[in-house]
Write a protein that holds these residues in place. Structure first.
Motif, PDB file in Angstrom:
ATOM      1  N   TYR A 178       0.836  -1.199   0.000  1.00 27.79           N
ATOM      2  CA  TYR A 178       0.000   0.000   0.000  1.00 27.79           C
ATOM      3  C   TYR A 178       0.872   1.250   0.000  1.00 27.79           C
ATOM      4  N   HIS A 179       1.911   1.268   0.838  1.00 31.70           N
ATOM      5  CA  HIS A 179       2.827   2.412   0.881  1.00 31.70           C
ATOM      6  C   HIS A 179       3.489   2.632  -0.474  1.00 31.70           C
ATOM      7  N   LEU A 180       3.988   1.574  -1.085  1.00 34.53           N
ATOM      8  CA  LEU A 180       4.644   1.721  -2.385  1.00 34.53           C
ATOM      9  C   LEU A 180       3.670   2.225  -3.437  1.00 34.53           C
ATOM     10  N   SER A 181       2.403   1.862  -3.317  1.00 34.65           N
ATOM     11  CA  SER A 181       1.426   2.288  -4.322  1.00 34.65           C
ATOM     12  C   SER A 181       1.228   3.792  -4.300  1.00 34.65           C
ATOM     13  N   TYR A 182       1.025   4.387  -3.118  1.00 33.85           N
ATOM     14  CA  TYR A 182       0.767   5.830  -3.107  1.00 33.85           C
ATOM     15  C   TYR A 182       2.059   6.631  -3.290  1.00 33.85           C
ATOM     16  N   PHE A 183       3.190   6.110  -2.823  1.00 32.23           N
ATOM     17  CA  PHE A 183       4.451   6.825  -3.026  1.00 32.23           C
ATOM     18  C   PHE A 183       4.764   6.920  -4.522  1.00 32.23           C
ATOM     19  N   ALA A 200       5.258   9.350 -10.246  1.00 34.02           N
ATOM     20  CA  ALA A 200       4.590   9.415 -11.552  1.00 34.02           C
ATOM     21  C   ALA A 200       3.980  10.799 -11.789  1.00 34.02           C
ATOM     22  N   ARG A 201       3.295  11.337 -10.799  1.00 32.94           N
ATOM     23  CA  ARG A 201       2.661  12.647 -10.981  1.00 32.94           C
ATOM     24  C   ARG A 201       3.710  13.730 -11.208  1.00 32.94           C
ATOM     25  N   ALA A 202       4.813  13.679 -10.457  1.00 29.03           N
ATOM     26  CA  ALA A 202       5.852  14.698 -10.601  1.00 29.03           C
ATOM     27  C   ALA A 202       6.453  14.668 -12.004  1.00 29.03           C
ATOM     28  N   ILE A 203       6.742  13.478 -12.497  1.00 30.53           N
ATOM     29  CA  ILE A 203       7.354  13.376 -13.820  1.00 30.53           C
ATOM     30  C   ILE A 203       6.378  13.820 -14.904  1.00 30.53           C
ATOM     31  N   GLU A 204       5.111  13.446 -14.751  1.00 32.08           N
ATOM     32  CA  GLU A 204       4.140  13.811 -15.772  1.00 32.08           C
ATOM     33  C   GLU A 204       3.939  15.326 -15.844  1.00 32.08           C
ATOM     34  N   LEU A 205       3.879  16.005 -14.696  1.00 29.44           N
ATOM     35  CA  LEU A 205       3.644  17.444 -14.687  1.00 29.44           C
ATOM     36  C   LEU A 205       4.901  18.245 -14.977  1.00 29.44           C
ATOM     37  N   GLU A 237      -2.640  -4.801  -6.144  1.00 25.45           N
ATOM     38  CA  GLU A 237      -3.168  -4.314  -7.418  1.00 25.45           C
ATOM     39  C   GLU A 237      -2.884  -2.826  -7.585  1.00 25.45           C
ATOM     40  N   GLN A 238      -3.056  -2.045  -6.509  1.00 25.04           N
ATOM     41  CA  GLN A 238      -2.758  -0.610  -6.566  1.00 25.04           C
ATOM     42  C   GLN A 238      -1.265  -0.371  -6.788  1.00 25.04           C
ATOM     43  N   MET A 239      -0.424  -1.167  -6.145  1.00 27.96           N
ATOM     44  CA  MET A 239       1.022  -1.040  -6.310  1.00 27.96           C
ATOM     45  C   MET A 239       1.416  -1.263  -7.764  1.00 27.96           C
ATOM     46  N   ARG A 240       0.861  -2.278  -8.380  1.00 25.53           N
ATOM     47  CA  ARG A 240       1.202  -2.562  -9.779  1.00 25.53           C
ATOM     48  C   ARG A 240       0.663  -1.480 -10.710  1.00 25.53           C
ATOM     49  N   THR A 286      12.793   2.315  -3.594  1.00 24.01           N
ATOM     50  CA  THR A 286      12.395   0.936  -3.867  1.00 24.01           C
ATOM     51  C   THR A 286      13.484  -0.034  -3.437  1.00 24.01           C
ATOM     52  N   TRP A 287      14.741   0.305  -3.728  1.00 20.53           N
ATOM     53  CA  TRP A 287      15.875  -0.544  -3.312  1.00 20.53           C
ATOM     54  C   TRP A 287      15.915  -0.705  -1.799  1.00 20.53           C
ATOM     55  N   ASN A 288      15.698   0.374  -1.072  1.00 23.26           N
ATOM     56  CA  ASN A 288      15.708   0.314   0.384  1.00 23.26           C
ATOM     57  C   ASN A 288      14.648  -0.658   0.889  1.00 23.26           C
ATOM     58  N   HIS A 289      13.428  -0.556   0.344  1.00 28.91           N
ATOM     59  CA  HIS A 289      12.362  -1.463   0.780  1.00 28.91           C
ATOM     60  C   HIS A 289      12.623  -2.894   0.308  1.00 28.91           C
ATOM     61  N   HIS A 290      13.166  -3.056  -0.887  1.00 28.53           N
ATOM     62  CA  HIS A 290      13.532  -4.384  -1.384  1.00 28.53           C
ATOM     63  C   HIS A 290      14.520  -5.048  -0.434  1.00 28.53           C
TER      64      HIS A 290
END
Length: 298
Positions: A51-56, A62-67, A107-110, A154-158
């Motif tokens: 869940y954390h990875l999904s909203y992060f 994604a939003r930052a790069i798109e805008l 599902e949200q994470m993916r 992501t690496w840190n959480h992995h």
């Protein structure tokens, strides 16, 4: 001797993420129905991670790069302390629907990963220089730094997930590890530096990491600020040598750094200078105001 940093590419940055995502999926895929409620650190359960990875990934990356430079002015607020960051995480968890299942979080994470793939896949390498805003101690960086931040997070959480599950594989790729270490060895000294202690002082530390993807980075303190470069200074005041896993254990609070030094898990050259290092880089007060990175790249 300084090491020339390779120019980031969209393919390389996304390749690191794909490698890490595949590993996280493999770890999470081994969890049974009863495992999701097991503790993942002092505050989370395993079900909280996807869940954390999904909203992060969705909101910060994604939003930052798109805008890019078109982000609304009222969203250009830098989180200036760990309290700000923790409050944001807490708020996102209160927004999780009651009764949401781990499968729904997965599902949200993916879906968030697909958003990163979509927006980054529309970029050429020249677009990596595009101004991009993220609130986490950064402010205005560039798109390459934002994707690198995603890779490091992501690496840190992995790595933490692998350690908490007591698994030896899959290991992250050396490229993903190296990129993450480069990110953290720049960010962490900036975040933790006591600028009053650093005033009118010069001190050089080498952070050396062993194993695949490792390397050496030099952190130089001079006149109230610090900078990091990928090199091994010739005559540093202090050298700290450790594995990437040991580094993550410290970040995650899974080990006491002093005990790791005493046992030799973290090797120290110039140990007589440890008190000075500890004064320059003390544990961070969660309410401490951290200045923005103030650069276009990390």
């Amino acid at each position: 001797m300084a090491t020339a940093a390779s120019q980031p590419t969209v393919q390389g940055l996304l390749g690191n993420l794909e490698n890490l995502w595949q590993g996280i999926d493999e770890f999470l895929g081994t969890l049974g129905p009863d495992d999701w409620a097991r503790p993942h650190g002092p505050d989370w359960a395993f079900a909280d991670l996807p869940y954390h990875l999904s909203y992060f990934d969705r909101e910060i990356i994604a939003r930052a790069i798109e805008l890019g430079p078109d982000i609304p002015a009222d969203e250009q607020q830098v989180w200036s302390s760990f309290n700000d960051l923790n409050a944001w995480n807490d708020q996102r968890f209160t927004q999780r629907p009651v009764g949401q299942t781990p499968e729904q979080s997965l599902e949200q994470m993916r879906a968030s990963r697909d958003e990163i793939r979509r927006v980054a896949g529309q970029m050429g390498d020249a677009d990596l220089e595009r101004p991009t805003f993220i609130p986490i101690f950064g402010g205005w960086l560039n798109a390459a730094a934002v994707l690198a931040a995603c890779g490091a997070h992501t690496w840190n959480h992995h790595t933490e997930l692998r350690l908490r599950l007591d698994r030896t594989s899959p290991q992250p790729s050396p490229a993903a590890t190296h990129s993450a270490l480069a990110f953290y060895t720049t960010l962490i000294p900036h975040v933790s530096l006591d600028r009053d202690q650093a005033a009118n002082r010069q001190f050089t530390t080498v952070m050396e990491f062993t194993g695949p993807g490792g390397g050496a980075w030099t952190v130089r303190v001079a006149n109230g600020s610090c900078n990091c470069s990928e090199e091994r200074a010739g005559q540093p005041d202090l050298v700290l040598t450790q594995s990437p896993e040991t580094f993550v254990k410290t970040l995650a609070g899974m080990q006491d750094p002093a005990a790791a030094i005493e046992s030799g898990v973290i090797k120290v050259q110039g140990i007589e200078n440890m008190p000075t290092y500890g004064g320059l880089f003390p544990p961070v007060d969660p309410s401490q105001v951290i200045p923005p990175m103030g650069a276009t790249t990390l």
